[in-house]
Design a protein around this motif. Sequence first.
Motif, PDB file in Angstrom:
ATOM      1  N   LEU A  30       0.828  -1.211   0.000  1.00  0.00           N
ATOM      2  CA  LEU A  30       0.000   0.000   0.000  1.00  0.00           C
ATOM      3  C   LEU A  30       0.862   1.261   0.000  1.00  0.00           C
ATOM      4  O   LEU A  30       0.608   2.194  -0.764  1.00  0.00           O
ATOM      5  CB  LEU A  30      -0.939   0.015   1.208  1.00  0.00           C
ATOM      6  CG  LEU A  30      -1.769   1.288   1.361  1.00  0.00           C
ATOM      7  CD1 LEU A  30      -2.798   1.386   0.239  1.00  0.00           C
ATOM      8  CD2 LEU A  30      -2.435   1.333   2.709  1.00  0.00           C
ATOM      9  N   LEU A  31       1.886   1.282   0.834  1.00  0.00           N
ATOM     10  CA  LEU A  31       2.759   2.449   0.898  1.00  0.00           C
ATOM     11  C   LEU A  31       3.489   2.683  -0.425  1.00  0.00           C
ATOM     12  O   LEU A  31       3.603   3.817  -0.881  1.00  0.00           O
ATOM     13  CB  LEU A  31       3.763   2.296   2.029  1.00  0.00           C
ATOM     14  CG  LEU A  31       3.209   2.433   3.433  1.00  0.00           C
ATOM     15  CD1 LEU A  31       4.283   2.148   4.466  1.00  0.00           C
ATOM     16  CD2 LEU A  31       2.604   3.800   3.642  1.00  0.00           C
ATOM     17  N   SER A  32       3.970   1.622  -1.047  1.00  0.00           N
ATOM     18  CA  SER A  32       4.669   1.800  -2.324  1.00  0.00           C
ATOM     19  C   SER A  32       3.703   2.265  -3.410  1.00  0.00           C
ATOM     20  O   SER A  32       4.069   3.086  -4.253  1.00  0.00           O
ATOM     21  CB  SER A  32       5.370   0.515  -2.730  1.00  0.00           C
ATOM     22  OG  SER A  32       4.429  -0.491  -2.968  1.00  0.00           O
ATOM     23  N   TRP A  33       2.471   1.800  -3.371  1.00  0.00           N
ATOM     24  CA  TRP A  33       1.486   2.230  -4.362  1.00  0.00           C
ATOM     25  C   TRP A  33       1.153   3.708  -4.178  1.00  0.00           C
ATOM     26  O   TRP A  33       1.132   4.478  -5.131  1.00  0.00           O
ATOM     27  CB  TRP A  33       0.238   1.361  -4.239  1.00  0.00           C
ATOM     28  CG  TRP A  33      -0.769   1.583  -5.295  1.00  0.00           C
ATOM     29  CD1 TRP A  33      -0.702   1.170  -6.595  1.00  0.00           C
ATOM     30  CD2 TRP A  33      -2.000   2.278  -5.153  1.00  0.00           C
ATOM     31  NE1 TRP A  33      -1.833   1.563  -7.258  1.00  0.00           N
ATOM     32  CE2 TRP A  33      -2.646   2.247  -6.400  1.00  0.00           C
ATOM     33  CE3 TRP A  33      -2.628   2.925  -4.100  1.00  0.00           C
ATOM     34  CZ2 TRP A  33      -3.873   2.832  -6.602  1.00  0.00           C
ATOM     35  CZ3 TRP A  33      -3.855   3.503  -4.325  1.00  0.00           C
ATOM     36  CH2 TRP A  33      -4.458   3.461  -5.561  1.00  0.00           C
ATOM     37  N   VAL A  34       0.926   4.111  -2.940  1.00  0.00           N
ATOM     38  CA  VAL A  34       0.572   5.507  -2.669  1.00  0.00           C
ATOM     39  C   VAL A  34       1.738   6.449  -2.970  1.00  0.00           C
ATOM     40  O   VAL A  34       1.555   7.498  -3.581  1.00  0.00           O
ATOM     41  CB  VAL A  34       0.103   5.654  -1.208  1.00  0.00           C
ATOM     42  CG1 VAL A  34      -0.018   7.105  -0.814  1.00  0.00           C
ATOM     43  CG2 VAL A  34      -1.232   4.956  -1.001  1.00  0.00           C
ATOM     44  N   LEU A  35       2.941   6.065  -2.567  1.00  0.00           N
ATOM     45  CA  LEU A  35       4.106   6.913  -2.828  1.00  0.00           C
ATOM     46  C   LEU A  35       4.403   7.038  -4.325  1.00  0.00           C
ATOM     47  O   LEU A  35       4.744   8.121  -4.809  1.00  0.00           O
ATOM     48  CB  LEU A  35       5.325   6.381  -2.099  1.00  0.00           C
ATOM     49  CG  LEU A  35       5.291   6.524  -0.583  1.00  0.00           C
ATOM     50  CD1 LEU A  35       6.489   5.826   0.060  1.00  0.00           C
ATOM     51  CD2 LEU A  35       5.259   7.983  -0.186  1.00  0.00           C
ATOM     52  N   THR A  36       4.246   5.947  -5.060  1.00  0.00           N
ATOM     53  CA  THR A  36       4.469   6.003  -6.502  1.00  0.00           C
ATOM     54  C   THR A  36       3.438   6.883  -7.182  1.00  0.00           C
ATOM     55  O   THR A  36       3.770   7.669  -8.063  1.00  0.00           O
ATOM     56  CB  THR A  36       4.431   4.584  -7.112  1.00  0.00           C
ATOM     57  OG1 THR A  36       5.349   3.760  -6.413  1.00  0.00           O
ATOM     58  CG2 THR A  36       4.789   4.591  -8.564  1.00  0.00           C
ATOM     59  N   LEU A  37       2.187   6.786  -6.764  1.00  0.00           N
ATOM     60  CA  LEU A  37       1.144   7.667  -7.321  1.00  0.00           C
ATOM     61  C   LEU A  37       1.425   9.123  -6.989  1.00  0.00           C
ATOM     62  O   LEU A  37       1.216  10.008  -7.815  1.00  0.00           O
ATOM     63  CB  LEU A  37      -0.227   7.275  -6.792  1.00  0.00           C
ATOM     64  CG  LEU A  37      -0.923   6.141  -7.502  1.00  0.00           C
ATOM     65  CD1 LEU A  37      -2.246   5.828  -6.812  1.00  0.00           C
ATOM     66  CD2 LEU A  37      -1.157   6.447  -8.951  1.00  0.00           C
ATOM     67  N   ALA A  38       1.905   9.378  -5.766  1.00  0.00           N
ATOM     68  CA  ALA A  38       2.201  10.756  -5.376  1.00  0.00           C
ATOM     69  C   ALA A  38       3.332  11.346  -6.222  1.00  0.00           C
ATOM     70  O   ALA A  38       3.243  12.476  -6.683  1.00  0.00           O
ATOM     71  CB  ALA A  38       2.555  10.807  -3.900  1.00  0.00           C
ATOM     72  N   PHE A  39       4.382  10.568  -6.444  1.00  0.00           N
ATOM     73  CA  PHE A  39       5.500  11.061  -7.243  1.00  0.00           C
ATOM     74  C   PHE A  39       5.137  11.184  -8.718  1.00  0.00           C
ATOM     75  O   PHE A  39       5.590  12.095  -9.396  1.00  0.00           O
ATOM     76  CB  PHE A  39       6.728  10.172  -7.090  1.00  0.00           C
ATOM     77  CG  PHE A  39       7.430  10.331  -5.784  1.00  0.00           C
ATOM     78  CD1 PHE A  39       7.853  11.585  -5.351  1.00  0.00           C
ATOM     79  CD2 PHE A  39       7.657   9.240  -4.961  1.00  0.00           C
ATOM     80  CE1 PHE A  39       8.500  11.740  -4.141  1.00  0.00           C
ATOM     81  CE2 PHE A  39       8.297   9.395  -3.754  1.00  0.00           C
ATOM     82  CZ  PHE A  39       8.715  10.641  -3.342  1.00  0.00           C
TER      83      PHE A  39
END
Length: 68
Positions: free
Chosen positions: A56-65
């Motif tokens: 979840l964290l990697s998905w959210v961080l990738t979407l944010a970047f």
Amino acid sequence: MLPGLVMKLLDFVALYGLLLMPMGAVIFADFYFSKKLGFRSEGALSSNSNFSLPALLSWVLTLAFASL
């Protein structure tokens, strides 16, 4: 009519590419880097959980970047 249709299709493909790209990154990292970095492959399945916080964290961080 064709340029308008193609532009709508391009928007559709870009949106779903933005949503699916982080999932592909998680699968890629799990498959290629789990043994090299020492983490358990398919951690949510082996712990009988339906939720994976690192995924979840990697998905959210990738979407944010990607959306900057």
